[in-house]
Design an enzyme around this catalytic site. Structure first.
Site, PDB file in Angstrom:
ATOM      1  N   LYS A  51       0.820  -1.217   0.000  1.00 22.89           N
ATOM      2  CA  LYS A  51       0.000   0.000   0.000  1.00 22.89           C
ATOM      3  C   LYS A  51       0.857   1.272   0.000  1.00 22.89           C
ATOM      4  CE  LYS A  51      -1.585   1.099   4.108  1.00 22.89           C
ATOM      5  NZ  LYS A  51      -1.051   2.398   4.526  1.00 22.89           N
ATOM      6  N   THR A  52       1.856   1.318   0.862  1.00 24.22           N
ATOM      7  CA  THR A  52       2.689   2.521   0.974  1.00 24.22           C
ATOM      8  C   THR A  52       3.440   2.784  -0.320  1.00 24.22           C
ATOM      9  OG1 THR A  52       2.950   2.119   3.347  1.00 24.22           O
ATOM     10  CG2 THR A  52       4.511   3.636   2.320  1.00 24.22           C
ATOM     11  N   ASP A 103      -4.763   8.234   2.912  1.00 26.11           N
ATOM     12  CA  ASP A 103      -4.293   6.940   3.393  1.00 26.11           C
ATOM     13  C   ASP A 103      -5.191   6.457   4.530  1.00 26.11           C
ATOM     14  OD1 ASP A 103      -2.735   4.710   3.738  1.00 26.11           O
ATOM     15  OD2 ASP A 103      -1.121   5.734   4.825  1.00 26.11           O
ATOM     16  N   GLU A 104      -5.257   5.141   4.743  1.00 25.41           N
ATOM     17  CA  GLU A 104      -6.052   4.536   5.826  1.00 25.41           C
ATOM     18  C   GLU A 104      -7.483   5.092   5.836  1.00 25.41           C
ATOM     19  OE1 GLU A 104      -4.881   2.075   7.244  1.00 25.41           O
ATOM     20  OE2 GLU A 104      -2.732   2.254   7.557  1.00 25.41           O
ATOM     21  N   GLN A 118      -9.646  -4.060   7.799  1.00 26.26           N
ATOM     22  CA  GLN A 118      -8.767  -3.569   8.863  1.00 26.26           C
ATOM     23  C   GLN A 118      -9.352  -2.322   9.536  1.00 26.26           C
ATOM     24  OE1 GLN A 118      -4.375  -3.973   8.140  1.00 26.26           O
ATOM     25  NE2 GLN A 118      -5.015  -4.378   6.041  1.00 26.26           N
ATOM     26  N   ARG A 133      -0.270  -9.771  11.036  1.00 26.71           N
ATOM     27  CA  ARG A 133       1.007  -9.148  11.417  1.00 26.71           C
ATOM     28  C   ARG A 133       2.153 -10.148  11.281  1.00 26.71           C
ATOM     29  NH1 ARG A 133      -0.158  -5.090   9.831  1.00 26.71           N
ATOM     30  NH2 ARG A 133      -2.045  -6.188   9.226  1.00 26.71           N
TER      31      ARG A 133
END
Length: 749
Positions: A32-33, A223-224, A257, A614
């Site tokens: 994503k980043t 973002d997010e 998420q 994670r």
């Protein structure tokens, strides 16, 4: 544009599709980043001016790292991109137009403590009960009102809200809200919520200002996006929705998420995005570059049980890897020991470093028992996003009362709690008391009786002394856990904590209950203290001596090579080679509060999904059949989430593991009743005399008053934290780990 070659086909499409509304659904570990970074770099290389790009994140760290990455691709011009958090960018805009809101351009920004201080002052001036109108709860209520764009003038006209306040015994909340906003305005101050709240109203009332920024920000990236609240999304729509707008907005997020509903985030934003914007181009980043196949498969199975979701199929081209490990333990203490043993195994067998390992839990209070075992085994660790359990304020406050009960001459404990909760014993009184005590060479406690103080101050101190003496009288008549619980109630600490019903306040109560549970476990089990001790130590004095090993001021470990302990919420965005998800029991994970609605249970499942994803290589799930809660031994059922993972990818010590079931009902488990351990009789050992702990070494034969003769197999730890593993052949459970400081072992040979 060689950097585009680093992207897969879907990532490249998300980067190069710059016109019109775009939604990127980014699964865990899907890059994503990189997509966000390269998208901005691509825009700049297409000739878009950097000041025409607005990139919004949730942390300054994320914005800074993004700029650093882009700079490596396109150079210095990235410095002129408007990249930052919602709050930092909106504050920048507000400073340019604050006069239109009646604020100075150099307005101050209040942090959370500043806001609470203002609330305290207003509550005091209105002569309201501070235990009912608790600052944290009031601040949270004000924040919720502003996030939903409810001004003070509208609040008192909102019948449902006023009814809620009356039911909560806070009928004058609206007056506090009104005065809070007015006072901050007079002070030229805005709190964090105001930076969003006032920007919305600035854009709503000043159309020319809104038009200026609509023209300026030709490309907006968020973002997010799943973590945005109603107000943040409302501002975004103001900037993007206008006649003739190309609606060049790109949001990146993952509905699976979305775990911050308690902070006001609403998953409806990401679900409603395609309705709010026409002709949205959606890209699903489904390849996971982080985890092995078994972990990815488990994550897909878990999230499939949520009915409301954006369908995607996460996959990886990594090998299957290690099966997911599921461990059942009899108690939370055994759970901690098994986890620590497995960590040592992974470090030795798989050569993992501490920093590659994380322990995740649903509530911060669960960290206590893990910390005890990490200290005992001398494993470096850190509490991520929070204080060590015994350093948390509420824990230190109660421990100070316990210490003062044992030793009223303890000056530090006295200073900490003599006026907490407030008893009218102010700074001046304490200064005079300390001066007299120093001159008379006595403790503060002893100085109370004869110190030359005003009558009211002296009376308040004497009342405090009576309170503590009352605690002391109970020491010989009640068990340590009952005494500690009595002190928690009678000291006045409990009403303060109970009045705060914010998530943070609930967490503080959980921490106190965990502390009390630890004392209860100390009374009944040898697992917590690692050795069955005599009756004298089964006292508050013995317990305080035991935890002194955990709370002494050791020099901070400057190395980054530490095992990380954190809540699942804090783990979002991080990754580790090995992850332990602990406390997998119904009513703990999922939490008991999530049982109220399907929406809440779905959020808990998303939280579990975050925990699982994670892990890169090793994933271990653990649960305990029993753990202390509220001073009582309670028996739990394995989490219903465990039944949502296929058995063929699980390696388990559970004979009959919960099957994949309909999760509307709880997974049933069968448990043995808890039976207190029998007290072993002391053996008659002639001339028994404990040896110095320096004489106890690997290989020597020793004798213990309860366990008899044994051989020392191993010594772990250093100095007074040394723990011996001893084999006692006459015991049903022959191998024991004994803390040498308390063990009382005599060396025979």
């Amino acid at each position: 544009m060689g950097y585009l070659d680093e992207l897969n086909d879907v990532q490249r499409g998300a980067v190069t599709t710059t016109e019109g509304p775009v939604m990127v659904i980014a699964g865990p570990g899907s890059g994503k980043t990189r997509v966000l970074t390269f998208r901005i770099a691509y825009l700049l290389e297409q000739g878009i001016a950097p000041w025409n790009i607005l990139s919004l994140t949730f942390t300054n760290k994320a914005a800074r790292e993004m700029k650093e990455r882009i700079e490596k691709v396109v150079g210095d011009k990235v410095k002129h991109v408007w990249a930052g958090t919602f709050h930092s960018i909106f504050a920048r805009i507000l400073r340019s137009h604050a006069d239109k809101l009646g604020y100075p351009r150099d307005f101050v920004i209040y942090d959370a403590q500043d806001s609470k201080n203002v609330i305290k002052a207003i509550v005091n001036e209105l002569s309201l009960d501070p235990k009912v109108y608790q600052p944290n709860a009031i601040a949270s209520r004000i924040s919720s009102a502003k996030t939903n764009l409810i001004a003070p003038s509208k609040y008192e006209l909102h019948a449902d809200l006023m009814d809620e306040d009356r039911a909560a015994r806070r009928p004058y909340f609206y007056q506090i809200y009104k005065q809070y906003m007015a006072r901050n305005h007079r002070s030229g101050a805005m709190d964090f919520d105001d930076l969003l709240y006032f920007l919305y109203w600035l854009f709503r009332k000043e159309k020319d200002v809104l038009a200026e920024y609509q023209k300026k920000f030709k490309y907006v990236l968020v973002d997010e996006f799943q973590d945005t609240n109603f107000l943040q999304y409302s501002i975004l729509k103001q900037l993007i929705h206008y006649d003739g707008s190309p609606e060049n907005i790109c949001v990146v997020g993952d509905d699976a998420q979305s775990i911050y509903a308690f902070r006001g985030a609403t998953i409806d934003n990401i679900f409603g995005y395609e309705k709010d914007f026409k002709n949205v181009k959606t890209f699903k980043l489904e390849q996971n570059y982080r985890s092995t196949n078994y972990i990815v498969q488990a994550a897909n199975e878990i999230i499939s049980y949520n009915s409301k979701q954006i369908k995607k199929d996460i996959w990886t081209d990594k090998k299957e890897g290690n099966k997911i490990r599921l461990i059942k333990t009899s108690s939370d203490a055994e759970e901690a020991k098994r986890v620590v043993d497995l960590i040592l195994e992974q470090k030795n067998r798989n050569h993992l470093r501490n920093e590659e390992i994380a322990i995740l839990y649903r509530t911060n209070a669960q960290s206590r028992v893990f910390e005890e075992y990490f200290r005992r085994y001398d494993i470096a660790y850190r509490i991520y996003g929070g204080l060590s359990f015994y350093q948390r304020k509420e824990v230190k406050d109660l421990v100070a009362y316990l210490k003062l009960t044992i030793n009223p001459k303890d000056g530090e404990a006295f200073r900490r709690v003599v006026n907490y909760p407030k008893r009218g014993i102010g700074k001046t009184t304490l200064e005079k008391l300390a001066k007299y005590a120093n001159e008379a060479e006595m403790s503060l406690w002893e100085a109370i009786d004869n110190a030359p103080l005003p009558a009211k101050a002296k009376d308040n101190l004497l009342k405090f002394k009576v309170l503590v003496k009352g605690f002391q009288k109970k020491m010989d008549t009640v068990p340590p856990s009952d005494l500690a619980r009595f002190i928690f109630n009678a000291s006045g600490l409990r009403p303060i904590l109970v009045a705060d019903n914010t998530p943070e306040g609930v967490g503080r109560i959980d921490n106190i209950n965990s502390l009390l549970d630890g004392i209860k476990a100390y009374e009944e089990e040898d697992a917590v203290v690692a050795v069955q001790e005599d009756e004298e130590k089964k006292s508050l004095t013995g317990w305080l001596q035991n935890i002194s090993l955990l709370t002494d001021a050791d020099k901070e470990n400057e190395s980054n090579d530490v095992v990380t302990l954190m809540s699942v919420h804090a783990a979002k965005g991080l990754e580790f080679k090995s992850v332990f998800v602990t406390g997998m029991e119904d009513k703990l994970f999922p939490s008991f509060m999530s049982m109220e609605s399907k929406e809440s249970l779905d959020e808990e499942r998303r939280l579990f999904y975050v925990a699982v994803t994670r892990a890169e290589q090793f994933l271990t799930l653990t649960y305990a059949e029993s753990r202390y809660k509220f001073g009582q031994m309670t028996y739990g059922k394995p989490s219903q989430f465990l039944g949502e993972i296929s058995s063929d990818i699980i390696e388990s010590n559970v004979v009959a593991r919960p099957s994949r079931v309909n999760t509307s009902s709880t997974v049933q488990g069968s448990f043995k009743p808890y039976l207190p351990k029998k007290k072993l009789p002391k053996r008659r050992i002639p001339n028994f005399k404990p040896s110095s702990i320096d004489d106890i070494k690997k290989g020597v034969t020793v004798v213990h008053e309860f366990f008899g003769k044994g051989k020392v197999l191993q010594i772990d730890g250093t100095n007074d934290k040394r723990v011996a593993t001893v084999y006692f052949k006459d015991m049903e459970k022959p191998e024991r780990r004994l803390m040498l400081r308390f063990a009382k072992l005599q060396v025979l040979s």
